[in-house]
Scaffold this motif. Structure first.
Motif, short mmCIF file in Angstrom:
data_model
loop_
_atom_site.label_atom_id
_atom_site.label_comp_id
_atom_site.label_asym_id
_atom_site.label_seq_id
_atom_site.Cartn_x
_atom_site.Cartn_y
_atom_site.Cartn_z
N CYS A 236 0.86 -1.18 0.00
CA CYS A 236 0.00 0.00 0.00
C CYS A 236 0.90 1.23 0.00
N ARG A 238 0.36 4.00 1.14
CA ARG A 238 0.17 4.82 2.34
C ARG A 238 0.80 4.17 3.56
N CYS A 239 0.65 2.82 3.69
CA CYS A 239 1.09 2.18 4.95
C CYS A 239 2.04 1.00 4.73
N CYS A 256 -6.80 -1.99 0.97
CA CYS A 256 -5.78 -2.15 1.98
C CYS A 256 -6.48 -2.48 3.31
N CYS A 259 -5.53 0.28 6.00
CA CYS A 259 -6.05 1.65 5.84
C CYS A 259 -7.57 1.68 5.66
ZN LIG Z 1 -2.64 0.94 3.62
#
Ligand SMILES: [Zn+2]
Length: 263
Positions: A236, A238-239, A256, A259
């Protein structure tokens, strides 16, 4: 399947050949997927619009030609082995190719969409003023499972599997979330507008099957900006947790789990 950005890109590509032009010839396979096309012969296209995933050609007479690209439909400047419809105007010839044959062309009286329930009940265009935040927030407060609901085209037009997965990733909402709170709905609203606007700008997404492409057959660009769709197992953005894929309402669904937790 082509979604709003791919259909809008297709509309723009064929516009120079059709808008303001008289249909000189229209040849097509003779089956139920192509209905009433002889009615547009010799008529002038006065508008070439799009509604959701449909291209709609309008004429001086009160009729409309509705084109749905189905799974694999698209236009080329050269004939090919999957050419189903050939349209010629004084500006040239465009060839509608469709390998899997889910595309449809239909001539109807202006505005009569009763035989097409999806078009009949379609929600507002996501990039238009008709798509209002307040109304969307109210609608989302009652929403059933959000991904299938968005796919129904009722809350907003034009999103299919790719752009729903992308918009939900950006807004950090689980595909099965229901009854969104105002904060979630507002995030989703802005994610939809942003993803669709950027995807239109990029000419849509060409997937690994290569069925969708530009008029010259070259791929579009938005597939390089996918954050969830077709990224199963990849980190992901973002994370860094892996993107997961599972089946929801017969659709491969990417999200995800970190998230976009199950509500
Ligand atoms: Zn994520």
């Amino acid at each position: 399947m082509p979604e709003l950005p791919e259909v809008e890109t297709t509309r723009r590509l064929i516009e120079p050949f059709l808008l303001g032009q008289v249909i000189d010839t229209i040849e097509h396979e003779n089956n139920h997927r192509y209905q009433g096309l002889s009615n547009v012969l010799g008529r002038k296209v006065v508008a070439l619009d799009r509604r959701g995933k449909y291209i709609i050609a309008r004429f001086e007479e009160p009729i409309e030609l509705i084109i749905h690209l189905g799974m694999t439909g698209g236009f080329r400047l050269e004939p090919g082995k999957h050419t189903r419809v050939t349209v010629t105007t004084s500006k040239g010839t465009v060839y509608f190719q469709d390998s899997r044959k889910f595309g449809k062309w239909l001539v109807v009286p202006q505005g009569e969409y009763v035989t097409m329930p999806t078009l009949h009940e379609m929600g507002p265009e996501p990039l238009s003023d008709a798509f209002e935040l307040e109304a969307f927030v109210q609608d989302m407060a009652q929403a059933p499972k959000i991904k299938p609901y968005l796919l129904s085209q009722k809350p907003v037009a034009g999103l299919g599997n790719i752009y729903v997965d992308e918009a939900l990733w950006h807004s950090q909402i689980h595909p099965e979330a229901t009854r969104l709170n105002p904060e979630q709905a507002t995030r989703l609203y802005h994610a939809i507008r942003d993803v669709i606007a950027r995807a239109v700008e990029a000419g849509g997404s060409t997937l690994s099957d290569q069925s969708y492409g530009l008029l010259d057959g070259n791929p579009a660009y938005f597939q390089f900006e996918h954050m969830a769709y077709a990224r199963e197992g990849e980190p992901c953005q973002r994370c860094q947790q892996p993107i997961a894929k599972y089946w929801l309402a017969q659709r491969g669904t990417h999200h995800c789990p970190n998230c976009q937790p199950m509500p």
